[in-house]
Each structure stands twice: as structure tokens, then as C-alpha cells.
Design a protein around this motif. Structure first.
Motif, PDB file in Angstrom:
ATOM      1  N   UNK A   1      -0.052   4.944 -13.398  1.00 28.41           N
ATOM      2  CA  UNK A   1      -0.912   3.826 -13.793  1.00 28.41           C
ATOM      3  C   UNK A   1      -0.625   2.562 -13.007  1.00 28.41           C
ATOM      4  N   UNK A   2       0.667   2.302 -12.724  1.00 27.87           N
ATOM      5  CA  UNK A   2       1.030   1.121 -11.950  1.00 27.87           C
ATOM      6  C   UNK A   2       0.500   1.223 -10.527  1.00 27.87           C
ATOM      7  N   UNK A   3       0.622   2.411  -9.923  1.00 31.34           N
ATOM      8  CA  UNK A   3       0.080   2.591  -8.581  1.00 31.34           C
ATOM      9  C   UNK A   3      -1.427   2.450  -8.529  1.00 31.34           C
ATOM     10  N   UNK A   4      -2.115   3.020  -9.520  1.00 30.38           N
ATOM     11  CA  UNK A   4      -3.573   2.887  -9.575  1.00 30.38           C
ATOM     12  C   UNK A   4      -3.993   1.436  -9.782  1.00 30.38           C
TER      13      UNK A   4
ATOM     14  N   UNK B   1      -6.530  -3.491  -7.712  1.00 31.77           N
ATOM     15  CA  UNK B   1      -6.438  -4.914  -7.383  1.00 31.77           C
ATOM     16  C   UNK B   1      -6.746  -5.163  -5.917  1.00 31.77           C
ATOM     17  N   UNK B   2      -6.217  -4.309  -5.037  1.00 32.93           N
ATOM     18  CA  UNK B   2      -6.489  -4.487  -3.608  1.00 32.93           C
ATOM     19  C   UNK B   2      -7.954  -4.274  -3.297  1.00 32.93           C
ATOM     20  N   UNK B   3      -8.531  -3.254  -3.913  1.00 27.13           N
ATOM     21  CA  UNK B   3      -9.961  -2.996  -3.682  1.00 27.13           C
ATOM     22  C   UNK B   3     -10.812  -4.157  -4.189  1.00 27.13           C
TER      23      UNK B   3
ATOM     24  N   UNK C   1       0.830  -1.209   0.000  1.00 25.60           N
ATOM     25  CA  UNK C   1       0.000   0.000   0.000  1.00 25.60           C
ATOM     26  C   UNK C   1       0.861   1.254   0.000  1.00 25.60           C
ATOM     27  N   UNK C   2       1.942   1.246   0.801  1.00 25.79           N
ATOM     28  CA  UNK C   2       2.833   2.407   0.830  1.00 25.79           C
ATOM     29  C   UNK C   2       3.553   2.582  -0.503  1.00 25.79           C
ATOM     30  N   UNK C   3       4.004   1.473  -1.084  1.00 28.17           N
ATOM     31  CA  UNK C   3       4.696   1.566  -2.371  1.00 28.17           C
ATOM     32  C   UNK C   3       3.772   2.101  -3.464  1.00 28.17           C
ATOM     33  N   UNK C   4       2.519   1.642  -3.468  1.00 31.55           N
ATOM     34  CA  UNK C   4       1.586   2.126  -4.483  1.00 31.55           C
ATOM     35  C   UNK C   4       1.295   3.604  -4.289  1.00 31.55           C
TER      36      UNK C   4
ATOM     37  N   UNK D   1       2.093   6.515  -7.019  1.00 34.57           N
ATOM     38  CA  UNK D   1       1.056   7.439  -7.484  1.00 34.57           C
ATOM     39  C   UNK D   1       1.532   8.885  -7.343  1.00 34.57           C
ATOM     40  N   UNK D   2       2.135   9.220  -6.201  1.00 31.30           N
ATOM     41  CA  UNK D   2       2.579  10.595  -5.980  1.00 31.30           C
ATOM     42  C   UNK D   2       3.739  10.960  -6.901  1.00 31.30           C
ATOM     43  N   UNK D   3       4.722  10.078  -7.012  1.00 26.95           N
ATOM     44  CA  UNK D   3       5.862  10.366  -7.886  1.00 26.95           C
ATOM     45  C   UNK D   3       5.408  10.452  -9.337  1.00 26.95           C
TER      46      UNK D   3
END
Length: 297
Positions: free
Chosen positions: A282-285, A290-292, A24-27, A31-33
Motif C-alpha cells: 500500500x505504501x508503494x502504491x 502521488x507521483x502520477x 521511484x526505485x524505493x516504491x 511494491x515487490x517485497x
């Protein structure tokens, strides 16, 4: 009854260190970066017509090949005296316009074809699958160059060509997701209620898979911008003197070895930042979706 004890400090630390929390932290970081990298490029490009910039098409001959940070030219000028910052921002509008239109069209085609193949099966699935295989077996850039050479390098033609080249990705994902969704109880309930197959697809199945497919469609933006830039670099994109990122790099590549490094390097950095930002975002989203999906079942 005794109250449930509050989690201790050790339990909280263990929870933070868990694999799910790390993901979750990595995603969130991605997203922010990604948003920052993409925003650095997209926001100035979107405001190009509002900002007080010189004409990107007509230059001043006495100001040719000025280096960056020259008076009145933050990123320098090209050999025709045209402001490089103005050309990059206005060229980005062309590249992003083609990219956004292309992924929107490819998303519509891919989702429609994939949903039909996954739900109906049979000959529909066979036709769509063979088209996917044929499309993916062709050399992408050569196919684009051939079509553009036949129909001309206009914005509608380039947009349509890139859209047709990109529809297999959302189609494959949509087909796989629909194959799973059509076996779920809510689809059987809709069939029992007498809903038509098209209504079931449009009203029930597609909304349940739309978030996953839209993330894949968004990720195609980076590829679409790269394809448009490649076509422009090879002379098959939007024609000069109108700027595009690939065209700017193509115009400056011969002067790169003579010391005018900014003509190639700065547009290349803009393309790299946008592609990196879109891919990270896109990778973070995708991780979030997937988690949701895993939580909701």
C-alpha cells in the motif's frame, strides 16, 4: 537545425541518482517485497479448500501436540490433534473475509460521507466532522468489544463493527481531496452546463480522487485483520471450534511456555507477514499514485 544530442553516460548516472529516481526505485522495491510477503500468506489461504489438508475442526487424539515437520503434519498439531497448517489456512479465510468485507464497507461509507462533507459544506460538513471527532475519540478496541458483547460474535456483526470503526480514515482523506477538487475549473464548467450536484460528485469529482482513496482503504486491510485477530484472541470473535488466527494463538498461549512454541509463533508469523506485506504494498502504491498525480497536475 542541429539534432539534439543524446544524453551522455554522466547525465544518465546523474539522472539515476536523482531524488525522484531514488523514490521511484524505493516504491518499486516496496511494491515487490510487499506483494511477495502478502502473497506467501494470501495464495495458500485462498487455496485452502483445494489443497489436500486434514479437517481443521476435528482432530486425532493420538496425534496431539506434534511438533513441526512431523509425518503428515508439516506445521505440527495442537493439543486436540488438529493439523496446525490446516487451521491456519482455513482460519486465514475467515480473517481475510472479514477484513476484505470490512474495508469495502468502510470505504463506501467513508468516501460517501467525505465527498458530501467536502462538496456541500455547511451543516453537512459540520455533522460529518463531529461524527469523525466523536468516533476517533473513542477507545477502538473497547468499543468493538462492547458492540460485539451486545449483538453477538457473528461474522456480519464483527464485519460491520470493524467497518464502522474504520470509516473515519477514508472520510477524512476524501473530504480534504474534494475541498480541493470542487474549486477546479471542470467543476465550474459542469455547474454551468446545469449538472446536478450529485451528478457532479459521482461522475466527475469522485473518479478523480478514487485512486488516492482506494490506496488508503487498501491499507486498512492490515488494521482490519489485526482487529479481527484481537477480538478472536479475547474470545469475542468467531467462536470455536471454527479457526481464526487470533483464536489459534489464544488456544496455544498457555502451552507456549511448556515448549509448544509453534502453536503461537507460526500463526503470529502469518499475521506479521500479511500486515507487513499489505503495508509495504500500500505504501508503494501510494507513492506511485502521488507521483502520477503530480505529473498530471
Amino acid at each position: 537545425m542541429t539534432d539534439v544530442a543524446a544524453p551522455s553516460g554522466i547525465a544518465r548516472r546523474l539522472l539515476r541518482r536523482s531524488a525522484a529516481a531514488r523514490k521511484a526505485r524505493y516504491s518499486t522495491i516496496k511494491i515487490w517485497v510487499g506483494a511477495i510477503c502478502a502473497g506467501i500468506v494470501i495464495i495458500p489461504v485462498a487455496l485452502a479448500r483445494v489443497l489436500p489438508l486434514p479437517d481443521p475442526v476435528h482432530g486425532v487424539l493420538k496425534e496431539t501436540s506434534l511438533p513441526p515437520f512431523s509425518p503428515g503434519h508439516l506445521l505440527g498439531t495442537d493439543p486436540n490433534g488438529r493439523d496446525l497448517l490446516s487451521r491456519i489456512l482455513h482460519g486465514g479465510q475467515t480473517s481475510l473475509l472479514i477484513g476484505v468485507l470490512a474495508i469495502a464497507l468502510s470505504g463506501v461509507i467513508g468516501i460517501a460521507a467525505g465527498a458530501a462533507a467536502g462538496y456541500f459544506g455547511g451543516w453537512v460538513d459540520t455533522i460529518v466532522s463531529r461524527l469523525l471527532e466523536a468516533q476517533m475519540s473513542l477507545p477502538l478496541l473497547l468499543m468493538l468489544l462492547l458492540v460485539v458483547a451486545l449483538f453477538g460474535p457473528s461474522v456480519p456483526v464483527i464485519t460491520l463493527v470493524i467497518a464502522v470503526a474504520q470509516w473515519p480514515e477514508p472520510a477524512r482523506l476524501t473530504r480534504a481531496l474534494v475541498l480541493v477538487e470542487r474549486e477546479k475549473p471542470y467543476v465550474a464548467a459542469a455547474q454551468v452546463l446545469g449538472l446536478g450536484r450529485l451528478k457532479i460528485i459521482v461522475r466527475h469529482i469522485v473518479p478523480n480522487i478514487l485512486s488516492q482513496t482506494l490506496v488508503v482503504v487498501f491499507l486498512l486491510l492490515a488494521q482490519a485483520v489485526l482487529l479481527e485477530s484481537a477480538l478472536s484472541f479475547l474470545g469475542a470473535g468467531v467462536q470455536r471450534p471454527y479457526p481464526t488466527w487470533g483464536g489459534i494463538i489464544s488456544d496455544g498461549r498457555e502451552l507456549f511456555v511448556t515448549g509448544a512454541w509453534w502453536l503461537v509463533t507460526i500463526p503470529g508469523i502469518a499475521i506479521a507477514l500479511l500486515v507487513l506485506g499489505v503495508n509495504l504494498l500500500g505504501d508503494g502504491l501510494r507513492d506511485r499514485v502521488r507521483r502520477a498525480k503530480a505529473v498530471t497536475g
